[in-house]
Design a protein around this motif. Structure first.
Motif, PDB file in Angstrom:
ATOM      1  N   ARG A 130       6.880  96.108 -56.247  1.00 18.49           N
ATOM      2  CA  ARG A 130       7.046  94.683 -55.954  1.00 18.49           C
ATOM      3  C   ARG A 130       8.437  94.418 -55.392  1.00 18.49           C
ATOM      4  O   ARG A 130       8.611  93.730 -54.389  1.00 18.49           O
ATOM      5  N   ARG A 131       9.440  95.023 -56.015  1.00 17.24           N
ATOM      6  CA  ARG A 131      10.822  94.834 -55.571  1.00 17.24           C
ATOM      7  C   ARG A 131      11.025  95.423 -54.172  1.00 17.24           C
ATOM      8  O   ARG A 131      11.686  94.818 -53.321  1.00 17.24           O
ATOM      9  N   ARG A 132      10.485  96.612 -53.922  1.00 17.34           N
ATOM     10  CA  ARG A 132      10.618  97.226 -52.587  1.00 17.34           C
ATOM     11  C   ARG A 132       9.981  96.361 -51.506  1.00 17.34           C
ATOM     12  O   ARG A 132      10.540  96.199 -50.419  1.00 17.34           O
ATOM     13  N   LEU A 133       8.811  95.801 -51.806  1.00 14.29           N
ATOM     14  CA  LEU A 133       8.158  94.921 -50.835  1.00 14.29           C
ATOM     15  C   LEU A 133       8.980  93.659 -50.592  1.00 14.29           C
ATOM     16  O   LEU A 133       9.126  93.213 -49.447  1.00 14.29           O
ATOM     17  N   ALA A 134       9.520  93.078 -51.657  1.00 15.51           N
ATOM     18  CA  ALA A 134      10.343  91.880 -51.515  1.00 15.51           C
ATOM     19  C   ALA A 134      11.608  92.186 -50.721  1.00 15.51           C
ATOM     20  O   ALA A 134      12.004  91.418 -49.834  1.00 15.51           O
ATOM     21  N   ASP A 135      12.229  93.311 -51.011  1.00 16.01           N
ATOM     22  CA  ASP A 135      13.444  93.700 -50.274  1.00 16.01           C
ATOM     23  C   ASP A 135      13.134  93.977 -48.808  1.00 16.01           C
ATOM     24  O   ASP A 135      13.912  93.614 -47.922  1.00 16.01           O
ATOM     25  N   PHE A 136      12.005  94.618 -48.541  1.00 13.50           N
ATOM     26  CA  PHE A 136      11.587  94.919 -47.177  1.00 13.50           C
ATOM     27  C   PHE A 136      11.432  93.625 -46.377  1.00 13.50           C
ATOM     28  O   PHE A 136      11.939  93.497 -45.256  1.00 13.50           O
ATOM     29  N   ALA A 137      10.731  92.646 -46.971  1.00  9.72           N
ATOM     30  CA  ALA A 137      10.522  91.363 -46.288  1.00  9.72           C
ATOM     31  C   ALA A 137      11.835  90.608 -46.130  1.00  9.72           C
ATOM     32  O   ALA A 137      12.097  90.022 -45.067  1.00  9.72           O
ATOM     33  N   ALA A 138      12.677  90.627 -47.151  1.00  7.49           N
ATOM     34  CA  ALA A 138      13.953  89.913 -47.091  1.00  7.49           C
ATOM     35  C   ALA A 138      14.858  90.483 -46.000  1.00  7.49           C
ATOM     36  O   ALA A 138      15.504  89.731 -45.263  1.00  7.49           O
ATOM     37  N   ALA A 139      14.911  91.794 -45.892  1.00  6.70           N
ATOM     38  CA  ALA A 139      15.771  92.431 -44.887  1.00  6.70           C
ATOM     39  C   ALA A 139      15.349  92.049 -43.472  1.00  6.70           C
ATOM     40  O   ALA A 139      16.179  92.038 -42.553  1.00  6.70           O
TER      41      ALA A 139
END
Length: 117
Positions: free
Chosen positions: A5-14
């Motif tokens: 979940r965190r990796r997906l959120a970070d991916f989208a945020a970046a």
């Protein structure tokens, strides 16, 4: 699950995609990806469908589409505040109450249209 979940959120945020990750957009994307998974099996016989994973190219496509479906589901759940594992556990529990184990194997009707999940 939390790490993904965190990796997906970070991916989208970046990529500054958060403004586009609304519940409606994520639900639509989830539906599209589920359709792409279905497309792999669309015209296959049951026997061909059962053998899909033995074809390396099709197996790769299945894994990719499963990943896309799961990614959008996890992102959707994050945005709307649903814990997918808790939701699934609660749904299984409700289905166990709604659909008790038949007393006799002959009590199972494979043509019943009110299937759980």
């Amino acid at each position: 699950m939390e790490g993904l979940r965190r990796r997906l959120a970070d991916f989208a945020a970046a990529r500054r995609w958060e403004p586009f990750h609304t519940p409606k957009n994520l639900a639509a994307a989830l539906s599209v990806e589920a359709g792409e998974l279905l497309e792999i099996f669309q015209w296959l016989t049951p026997e061909q469908a059962a053998a899909v994973m033995s074809d390396p190219e099709r197996a790769h496509r299945v894994r990719d589409e499963v990943a896309d479906v799961l990614a959008y589901l996890v992102q959707f759940c994050t945005v709307v505040g649903v814990d997918p594992l808790e939701a699934l556990a609660a749904k299984i529990e409700r289905n166990e109450s709604r659909f008790p184990v038949p007393a006799e194997p002959s009590d199972v009707n494979p043509d019943v249209s009110d299937q759980p999940l």
